[in-house]
Motif scaffolding. Structure first.
Motif, PDB file in Angstrom:
ATOM      1  N   GLU A  90       0.976  -0.916  -0.341  1.00 20.30           N
ATOM      2  CA  GLU A  90      -0.167   0.020   0.048  1.00 20.30           C
ATOM      3  C   GLU A  90       0.757   1.138  -0.135  1.00 20.30           C
ATOM      4  OE1 GLU A  90      -3.000  -0.072   2.711  1.00 20.30           O
ATOM      5  OE2 GLU A  90      -3.178  -2.385   2.328  1.00 20.30           O
ATOM      6  N   GLN A 138      -0.914   4.679   0.192  1.00 18.86           N
ATOM      7  CA  GLN A 138      -1.093   5.838   0.387  1.00 18.86           C
ATOM      8  C   GLN A 138      -0.116   6.318   1.654  1.00 18.86           C
ATOM      9  OE1 GLN A 138      -3.035   2.368   1.125  1.00 18.86           O
ATOM     10  NE2 GLN A 138      -4.679   2.603  -0.170  1.00 18.86           N
ATOM     11  N   GLY A 139      -0.098   7.528   1.678  1.00 19.33           N
ATOM     12  CA  GLY A 139       0.688   8.574   2.631  1.00 19.33           C
ATOM     13  C   GLY A 139       2.073   7.928   2.016  1.00 19.33           C
ATOM     14  N   LYS A 140       2.819   7.111   1.162  1.00 12.12           N
ATOM     15  CA  LYS A 140       4.412   6.975   1.067  1.00 12.12           C
ATOM     16  C   LYS A 140       4.979   8.028  -0.658  1.00 12.12           C
ATOM     17  CE  LYS A 140       4.312   2.693   3.716  1.00 12.12           C
ATOM     18  NZ  LYS A 140       5.153   1.684   2.645  1.00 12.12           N
ATOM     19  N   SER A 141       3.835   8.011  -1.060  1.00 14.91           N
ATOM     20  CA  SER A 141       3.421   8.304  -3.051  1.00 14.91           C
ATOM     21  C   SER A 141       2.206   8.777  -3.329  1.00 14.91           C
ATOM     22  CB  SER A 141       4.438   7.475  -3.393  1.00 14.91           C
ATOM     23  OG  SER A 141       4.477   7.479  -4.778  1.00 14.91           O
ATOM     24  N   SER A 142       2.979   9.553  -3.925  1.00 10.20           N
ATOM     25  CA  SER A 142       1.524  10.413  -4.794  1.00 10.20           C
ATOM     26  C   SER A 142       1.187   9.583  -6.012  1.00 10.20           C
ATOM     27  CB  SER A 142       1.520  11.715  -5.438  1.00 10.20           C
ATOM     28  OG  SER A 142       3.197  11.763  -5.868  1.00 10.20           O
ATOM     29  N   ASP A 160      -1.641   5.019  -5.683  1.00 12.90           N
ATOM     30  CA  ASP A 160      -2.388   3.770  -4.051  1.00 12.90           C
ATOM     31  C   ASP A 160      -1.811   2.590  -4.129  1.00 12.90           C
ATOM     32  OD1 ASP A 160      -3.550   6.023  -3.730  1.00 12.90           O
ATOM     33  OD2 ASP A 160      -5.088   5.273  -5.508  1.00 12.90           O
ATOM     34  N   TRP A 212      10.071   0.448  -0.727  1.00 13.36           N
ATOM     35  CA  TRP A 212       8.979   0.994  -0.075  1.00 13.36           C
ATOM     36  C   TRP A 212       8.622   0.470   0.730  1.00 13.36           C
ATOM     37  CZ3 TRP A 212       6.572   4.780  -2.822  1.00 13.36           C
ATOM     38  CH2 TRP A 212       7.526   4.951  -4.282  1.00 13.36           C
ATOM     39  N   SER A 240       7.859   0.665   5.271  1.00 10.79           N
ATOM     40  CA  SER A 240       8.493   1.416   6.177  1.00 10.79           C
ATOM     41  C   SER A 240       8.640   1.202   6.820  1.00 10.79           C
ATOM     42  CB  SER A 240       7.240   1.618   6.364  1.00 10.79           C
ATOM     43  OG  SER A 240       6.390   1.033   6.669  1.00 10.79           O
TER      44      SER A 240
END
Length: 119
Positions: A29, A31-35, A38, A107, A109
């Motif tokens: 996922e 979201q919140g890591k890259s534009s 998703d 990618w 976290s």
């Protein structure tokens, strides 16, 4: 597309890969890591020919589900093929190329990517 629709697309593309015997499937996922997207799916094929077949099938399914063609890069060599639907990015590798680039590590976290299937 809503996030729920995008998740459904990503899950459908993962299912195509599972059905086509892709190996070591990872679902990440973003979201919140890259534009950029998703969701990211990373998988391996046993050979360049298998990677190309996986990519072709994923691209066909993405078009069927979204109504628009996905952008596909890398089919000429099929060492690393990228399929970009705009909301879901699929990376398909031969195993040794995947190991070299190690996209999962880039990618991740603090959590490991969700492994859909271990092979």
């Amino acid at each position: 597309m809503s996030l729920a629709d995008i998740r459904l697309l990503a899950e459908s593309l993962s299912k195509v890969l599972e059905d086509d015997k892709a190996e070591d499937l990872a679902f990440i996922e973003l979201q919140g890591k890259s534009s950029l997207a998703d969701f990211m799916i990373i998988a391996s094929g046993r050979s360049g020919r298998h990677v190309a077949a996986l990519a072709d099938h994923v691209a066909q399914e993405a078009k069927r589900l979204t109504g628009r063609p996905a952008s596909v890069e890398g089919m000429a060599n099929a060492d690393w093929v990228l399929i970009d639907t705009g909301d879901v990015i699929v990376h398909l590798f031969r195993p040794e190329v995947r190991e070299f680039y190690n996209l999962e590590k880039i990618w991740m976290s603090d959590q490991a990517p969700h492994r859909v299937r271990a092979s």
